[in-house]
Scaffold this motif. Structure first.
Motif, short mmCIF file in Angstrom:
data_model
loop_
_atom_site.label_atom_id
_atom_site.label_comp_id
_atom_site.label_asym_id
_atom_site.label_seq_id
_atom_site.Cartn_x
_atom_site.Cartn_y
_atom_site.Cartn_z
N VAL A 160 0.46 6.05 -1.70
CA VAL A 160 1.55 5.68 -2.61
C VAL A 160 1.62 6.67 -3.76
O VAL A 160 2.71 7.13 -4.15
CB VAL A 160 1.37 4.24 -3.13
CG1 VAL A 160 2.45 3.89 -4.15
CG2 VAL A 160 1.38 3.24 -1.97
N LEU A 208 9.92 4.75 -11.61
CA LEU A 208 9.38 4.92 -10.25
C LEU A 208 7.85 4.84 -10.25
O LEU A 208 7.25 4.18 -9.40
CB LEU A 208 9.89 6.28 -9.78
CG LEU A 208 9.56 6.93 -8.48
CD1 LEU A 208 10.64 7.98 -8.21
CD2 LEU A 208 8.22 7.62 -8.48
N ALA A 211 6.66 1.20 -10.84
CA ALA A 211 7.15 0.16 -9.93
C ALA A 211 5.98 -0.57 -9.27
O ALA A 211 4.99 0.05 -8.88
CB ALA A 211 8.03 0.80 -8.85
N PRO A 212 6.08 -1.92 -9.15
CA PRO A 212 5.06 -2.66 -8.41
C PRO A 212 5.01 -2.16 -6.96
O PRO A 212 6.02 -1.70 -6.43
CB PRO A 212 5.56 -4.11 -8.45
CG PRO A 212 6.64 -4.15 -9.46
CD PRO A 212 7.17 -2.76 -9.63
N VAL A 213 3.83 -2.23 -6.37
CA VAL A 213 3.65 -1.72 -5.00
C VAL A 213 3.71 -2.86 -3.99
O VAL A 213 2.95 -3.83 -4.10
CB VAL A 213 2.30 -0.99 -4.86
CG1 VAL A 213 2.10 -0.53 -3.41
CG2 VAL A 213 2.22 0.18 -5.82
N THR A 214 4.62 -2.74 -3.05
CA THR A 214 4.68 -3.68 -1.93
C THR A 214 3.86 -3.11 -0.80
O THR A 214 4.09 -1.98 -0.38
CB THR A 214 6.13 -3.84 -1.45
OG1 THR A 214 6.93 -4.26 -2.55
CG2 THR A 214 6.21 -4.87 -0.33
N THR A 215 2.90 -3.85 -0.30
CA THR A 215 2.21 -3.38 0.90
C THR A 215 2.21 -4.48 1.93
O THR A 215 2.07 -5.66 1.59
CB THR A 215 0.76 -2.94 0.64
OG1 THR A 215 0.14 -3.93 -0.19
CG2 THR A 215 0.69 -1.60 -0.03
N GLY A 216 2.38 -4.06 3.16
CA GLY A 216 2.36 -5.04 4.25
C GLY A 216 3.43 -6.11 4.10
O GLY A 216 3.20 -7.26 4.44
N ALA A 217 4.60 -5.70 3.58
CA ALA A 217 5.71 -6.65 3.52
C ALA A 217 6.06 -7.08 4.94
O ALA A 217 5.96 -6.28 5.87
CB ALA A 217 6.92 -6.00 2.87
N ARG B 191 1.79 7.64 4.64
CA ARG B 191 1.78 6.21 4.95
C ARG B 191 1.68 6.04 6.46
O ARG B 191 2.18 6.89 7.22
CB ARG B 191 3.08 5.56 4.44
CG ARG B 191 3.44 5.89 2.99
CD ARG B 191 2.48 5.29 2.00
NE ARG B 191 2.55 3.85 1.96
CZ ARG B 191 3.31 3.14 1.12
NH1 ARG B 191 4.08 3.77 0.25
NH2 ARG B 191 3.27 1.84 1.13
N ASP B 203 10.55 0.05 -3.15
CA ASP B 203 9.92 -0.17 -4.47
C ASP B 203 10.46 0.81 -5.51
O ASP B 203 10.82 0.43 -6.63
CB ASP B 203 8.40 0.03 -4.37
CG ASP B 203 7.69 -1.09 -3.61
OD1 ASP B 203 8.29 -2.17 -3.45
OD2 ASP B 203 6.52 -0.88 -3.20
#
Lengths: 221, 221
Positions: A160, A208, A211-217, B191, B203
């Motif tokens: 990320v 940017l 920004a919060p990190v989305t993982t495994g959405a 990724r 994000d």
């Protein structure tokens, strides 16, 4: 004036004409589309091997174009970094990423080709590595900037963090290209000045990085 | 099999070979660097005017390549838009901007050329206008997406809104290029999957649209 001095000046003028022409042609048509021969011709050199004689390979020519902009950008960056010292405000570090480029472009006047040249070079993996080397080799300030920025951004998974650094670079290059092209073509710009364009970039890049990190959405339907 | 059917199939195969070859060559070398003649040759056509015969001008050829991807992307987008309805969550609309592209790229398998092709086309103002037209003409869903997104983002000065829309497009294209190229060259990706790349884009793009706007910032020293 001694003959040798006169010859030196002539060589300098020829090299400048070749660099100006190559920068413009690379910017407009891409680096691979332009042969050294065609650049020599377009620069008004009777001798079609002028690029080879004065610069060497095409990679050497690209390097020489990068180099003639690098010093001014470096000077701006060094000055800005000295001003912010050990700042813990992310925005300060993002300013130091964006403004050296936009100020340099503003100083080049209109039309400039540098943003489009860099975009073409960045799109080529081999040339990009070469210019990175050229930049980093000549610029301890870029390392300082990376380190300072990294201290101010959230701790992110490695992929990320890398992605956001790459996004930062693309935003700076591509938005500079948009403005440079509009100015060259005399079409409307989205913002009145390079300073405003930089404001917009800094706002976006700071957001940017935070920004919060989305993982495994879950995969959306 | 009737002769006319056999000829139809041959024409289809020739057209497909020309489109595949052109897409790859444009992606790797740029649209302007490749002549119709060279594409015909590289596609193994004895007749060097095959591109001209089957597609017309180079702009027509670019349009045909765009068109063969547009339908699948459109289908994904229409499905996603139906699912979110009148959502007032910005993230939903950003998902609909990002995933149709990344899912299409994932479905193309490895290596794909489409991201790099689109990046080359986007870098050319004339070709970009042409593909925009091709997309919008065929896609009422893109207007719906723009409208939905605009309802969910803060009210911004016109130039700032436009800049952020342009940044969104560049981020999607350029990060897709990075991943596509790494997969094609068998170098490490940042990724694990296209789905994760899309997560990172969503994000970043949501944050970018919500970023506070700086206007008339004092010129830093």
């Amino acid at each position: 004036m001694a003959d040798s001095t006169r010859r030196d000046e002539q060589v300098r003028a020829t090299r400048k004409a070749l660099l100006d022409t190559a920068e413009r042609l690379f910017a407009e048509h891409g680096v691979h589309a332009m042969s050294n021969r065609r650049i020599s011709e377009a620069a008004g050199q009777g001798n079609n091997t002028a690029v080879g004689y004065h610069f060497g390979t095409k990679a050497d020519l690209v390097r020489a174009i990068v180099r003639r902009h690098a010093e001014e950008i470096e000077n701006i960056r060094v000055g800005m970094l000295a001003d912010i010292g050990d700042s813990t405000d992310l925005r300060d570090w993002v300013e130091c990423s964006v403004r050296p480029v936009t100020r340099h472009l503003a100083a080049l006047g209109r039309p400039s080709w540098y943003a489009r040249f860099i975009a073409q070079v960045s799109a080529d993996p081999a040339l990009y590595a070469l210019t990175e080397e050229e930049f980093f080799g000549a610029s301890p300030s870029l390392r300082k900037l990376e380190d300072g920025l990294t201290r101010c951004v959230p701790v992110l998974p490695a992929g990320v963090h890398t992605d956001r650094a790459v996004m930062t670079r693309h935003l700076i290059v591509q938005m500079s290209v948009e403005r440079e092209r509009a100015l060259a073509d005399d079409t409307p710009t989205t913002r009145p000045t390079w300073h405003d364009t930089a404001d917009g970039l800094v706002d976006a890049i700071v957001a940017l990085w935070q920004a919060p990190v989305t993982t495994g959405a879950p995969t959306p339907k």
